[in-house]
Design a protein around this motif. Structure first.
Motif, PDB file in Angstrom:
ATOM      1  N   LYS A  54       0.818  -1.203   0.000  1.00 41.94           N
ATOM      2  CA  LYS A  54       0.000   0.000   0.000  1.00 41.94           C
ATOM      3  C   LYS A  54       0.858   1.261   0.000  1.00 41.94           C
ATOM      4  N   ARG A  59      -5.354   8.193  -0.214  1.00 44.72           N
ATOM      5  CA  ARG A  59      -6.038   8.010   1.054  1.00 44.72           C
ATOM      6  C   ARG A  59      -7.181   9.018   1.188  1.00 44.72           C
ATOM      7  N   GLY A  60      -8.354   8.524   1.551  1.00 42.26           N
ATOM      8  CA  GLY A  60      -9.497   9.412   1.722  1.00 42.26           C
ATOM      9  C   GLY A  60     -10.187   9.767   0.419  1.00 42.26           C
ATOM     10  N   ARG A  61      -9.682   9.290  -0.718  1.00 41.37           N
ATOM     11  CA  ARG A  61     -10.379   9.487  -1.990  1.00 41.37           C
ATOM     12  C   ARG A  61     -11.324   8.317  -2.231  1.00 41.37           C
ATOM     13  N   THR A  62     -12.335   8.570  -3.064  1.00 43.69           N
ATOM     14  CA  THR A  62     -13.325   7.542  -3.362  1.00 43.69           C
ATOM     15  C   THR A  62     -13.271   7.168  -4.843  1.00 43.69           C
ATOM     16  N   LYS A  83      -7.307   0.078  -3.888  1.00 48.33           N
ATOM     17  CA  LYS A  83      -7.054  -0.190  -2.469  1.00 48.33           C
ATOM     18  C   LYS A  83      -5.569  -0.077  -2.145  1.00 48.33           C
ATOM     19  N   ARG A  84      -4.703  -0.469  -3.084  1.00 44.07           N
ATOM     20  CA  ARG A  84      -3.258  -0.355  -2.826  1.00 44.07           C
ATOM     21  C   ARG A  84      -2.813   1.104  -2.847  1.00 44.07           C
ATOM     22  N   ASP A  88     -10.832   4.555  -0.869  1.00 39.28           N
ATOM     23  CA  ASP A  88     -12.045   3.789  -0.590  1.00 39.28           C
ATOM     24  C   ASP A  88     -12.676   3.400  -1.920  1.00 39.28           C
ATOM     25  N   VAL A  89     -13.163   2.170  -2.019  1.00 44.28           N
ATOM     26  CA  VAL A  89     -13.712   1.665  -3.275  1.00 44.28           C
ATOM     27  C   VAL A  89     -15.187   1.322  -3.092  1.00 44.28           C
ATOM     28  N   ASP A 118     -14.178  10.637  -6.495  1.00 44.49           N
ATOM     29  CA  ASP A 118     -13.058  11.266  -7.187  1.00 44.49           C
ATOM     30  C   ASP A 118     -12.806  10.639  -8.547  1.00 44.49           C
TER      31      ASP A 118
END
Lengths: 330, 330, 330
Positions: A54, A59-62, A83-84, A88-89, A118
């Motif tokens: 990772k 981080r914190g993006r969708t 995810k890596r 968030d997915v 995003d």
């Protein structure tokens, strides 16, 4: 099928500084950008081998996987890539969603956008679907084309380019043959654009006449209907999946006959250079377009393609969402 | 059905240092390893009660739930276990995936492996599926059997062992009765191996003749066809689910008759020791194999089993993927 | 349909200190608590605009989406809300799960609870389902109603309140019209309770007689069957979705006729105050209950509602699970 649709304005995919905004199609993207994607993907290749796979770039993006057409494998690689990157997915199977309540696609998109996603990763059976969606959303949402109809599959093409570059180096020295069902293949179309843009020495299309698009001349490739001639001295052989589910009987006498004339076997592969590499986008039809001994043989890079696919998807997502490349723009 | 297949070589599941590599079957695993799993699971039991139910043991690792057979409950507990270890989880329903595009299981596995998964949690309707998959993947991918055909369900057996140990202590002092549809039960088979390996004082199988495997003598258990005799003075009663969907009418006269002769009721439970505990792997058929007053009564540990299931799955995943046990190997 | 069921004891939803324990229904909740939810949601609104859309409030907690009725949009907003609070999310489609193995709903719930979930988000086609589930689980599990039958949809109502407050300020100064299929709408019922509790100046219901509940007088609203009269001088117009799938032909002559008499168009909207705002819970039937020019026009807050929906769901989840409000109780 339009294998060469009218050129799209470059600025759909790029912002004013020439950075990636959407990733819809190889066509129209400059060579420097494709090289940036490959360099960025290369830097992510190591992550998969580490214990902690990772990086915190998103981080914190969708990231929303918006699949109008089922594809477990492509969805899985995009999900892992996101995810890596620590995003968030959200997986949305649109076939079973509010479209059944009579909502229009535009309203569905606006809703997803209002959820402050995003990026949308879009798979659709209609050619041009990803472009349409990109034309609808506001600039801060990045659209990634994960395959639209017969039109394009640009992340597949880029993972193929990454695989070639890692094993064969400079494109200008290479002869590449794309073999099989060119007519129905969004993969082939994107590969041709990528190879041309990256300056491949020679690109060959090898297929029976019935599986070649009518405008094949405009693609700027050498065309062969004889497999042995088409493979002669090439450095890279890219086999295509025989799209059985898209084909009516008229184009092809039988799978057995296709294999006899166009199947990649140890015998036909021997026409290529001794150090030629073999690729296939998967899923393979063993014994239809490729012999198992070749698919699993020492020249095959087929598993490497899958691993490279995650790195390329990480590169494209991070560049389009955060502007992060190897060179570190922000 | 083979209730006692030929012993498997221990090294399929263990590495050269005797650490867990795959978790496929209780059979063939040494007592010390089973005790390690229980100790490690015990250390995770507290986590579920804490507000922050996460430990970073598998951060950045990828766990793929590969379910060829639907099981919401088992899938959910593995998903929670992996997430509480901070792993990324990919849920793949293989029934609806690229197998429909004609890809072989081997190709699907190679693809998933190339996505650099660290563990596959496999559920399959064929006995031996998890072993087959373990024989195909490279050593760095751990295979966890989440139930294969009638063969084994080792995490279920270990969560039962954890539940027994937490409530009853040493196995050598205990009489344990397994009651019901032994013939079709992968759970029963794994429980017998676990109880035997852990040194249970006495293991009893209680079932009508038609629901006992033909090789039952080889299992080293005491066999009863009379429920009251089978329950006499036992410390632990493990009821099995009546696998209605696997049974043709010939083996069983009716559910009502089964309940009359083999259902666990307050009346039949009274034959066991007064402090006996009652377990069931779920989902229960109330009024078929167990009376509601017993399932919800003071001797029932059925909900505790579910909670222990997450702890055991965390233990097995962390041990197989990172080599992390209670004693801290790495 | 019971638009005004007997008042529920407040303590089902609140603990002894008056803090939110479950969120099942607006009815019975005090004004101060609704204001707390709005204030907390307001504080989360900014997060969606930030690059890192996450706060660690529910890190290590488990939120289970328990959807007995399909709803991609509502499920997606709850999933995003939980993930932005850093919770682990488990999506369970109960229609296809162990209920098919004959397990009772109560056993399914106990199992999920034993997995140490902190919250269940429940969607069900039966009125009262969320209350029933709240009555079954132990106090440490929070139940959030995501829509139950025709009864309530409290998070939808609160996102509407948040949207109104952010654009129009104090409720006491406002005239609000709710227009359309009141009879079948759990949304309308929750909106009326929320507007009344928050002290809205005037609440109007506008619908044909056949789409008004028989007990409409008990709701304490002004009732209009004429759209133009109902919209006269209002500050807020809330259109409802025409629940075509729930209606038999007898209640409504045709969609065209409904639009002619009750559709919100530029012409009918002109009866409201010039600065009136337009809302719709979605998905919209364009040309049935609302004209596209209005839905996409300058007075529309429809996309804003979606964004506010995530903030409200973050507020409710964090308050019910961790006791965290704007004022910082714990």
């Amino acid at each position: 099928m339009q294998i060469c649709p009218p050129a799209l304005p470059g600025d759909v995919q790029l912002d004013e500084q020439g950075r990636l905004r959407h990733f819809l199609d190889i066509q129209g993207l400059p060579r420097a950008l494709l090289t940036d994607i490959l360099d960025t993907a290369d830097s992510f290749r190591g992550i998969g081998d580490a214990q902690v796979k990772k990086v915190p770039l998103l981080r914190g993006r969708t990231v929303v996987n918006l699949f109008f057409e089922n594809s477990t494998r492509t969805r899985a690689t995009f999900e892992l890539a996101a995810k890596r990157l620590s995003a968030d997915v959200l997986n949305l199977d649109i076939g079973t969603s509010s479209s059944s309540k009579g909502e229009t696609l535009r309203d569905t998109l606006f809703n997803l956008e209002a959820m402050q996603a995003d990026a949308f990763v879009v798979r659709h059976s209609d050619s041009g679907a990803a472009h349409f969606i990109a034309s609808q959303v506001t600039p801060h949402v990045a659209i990634i084309n994960a395959g639209d109809g017969r039109h394009a599959h640009p992340t597949q093409a880029m993972l193929d380019m990454l695989t070639i570059r890692r094993h064969k180096g400079e494109f200008s020295n290479l002869k590449v043959a794309i073999v099989g069902d060119i007519l129905h293949s969004r993969v082939a179309r994107s590969q041709v654009h990528a190879l041309k843009t990256l300056g491949a020495g020679e690109v060959r299309l090898v297929a029976p006449l019935t599986l070649l698009p009518s405008q094949v001349d405009a693609m700027g490739c050498r065309v062969f209907t004889n497999l042995r001639q088409g493979l002669k001295d090439v450095d890279v052989v890219i086999m295509l999946r025989l799209q059985k589910e898209r084909m009516d009987g008229a184009l092809l006498p039988s799978e057995g006959e296709f294999y006899r004339y166009y199947g990649l076997t140890r015998e036909t592969l021997a026409y290529a250079r001794p150090d030629a590499v073999v690729m296939h986008p998967g899923p393979m039809n063993r014994g239809v377009e490729i012999e198992s001994a070749v698919a699993d043989g020492p020249q095959s890079l087929i598993m490497d393609q899958v691993t490279n696919g995650i790195a390329v998807r990480m590169a494209v997502l991070s560049m389009a969402v955060s502007g992060q490349t190897q060179k570190g723009a922000a």
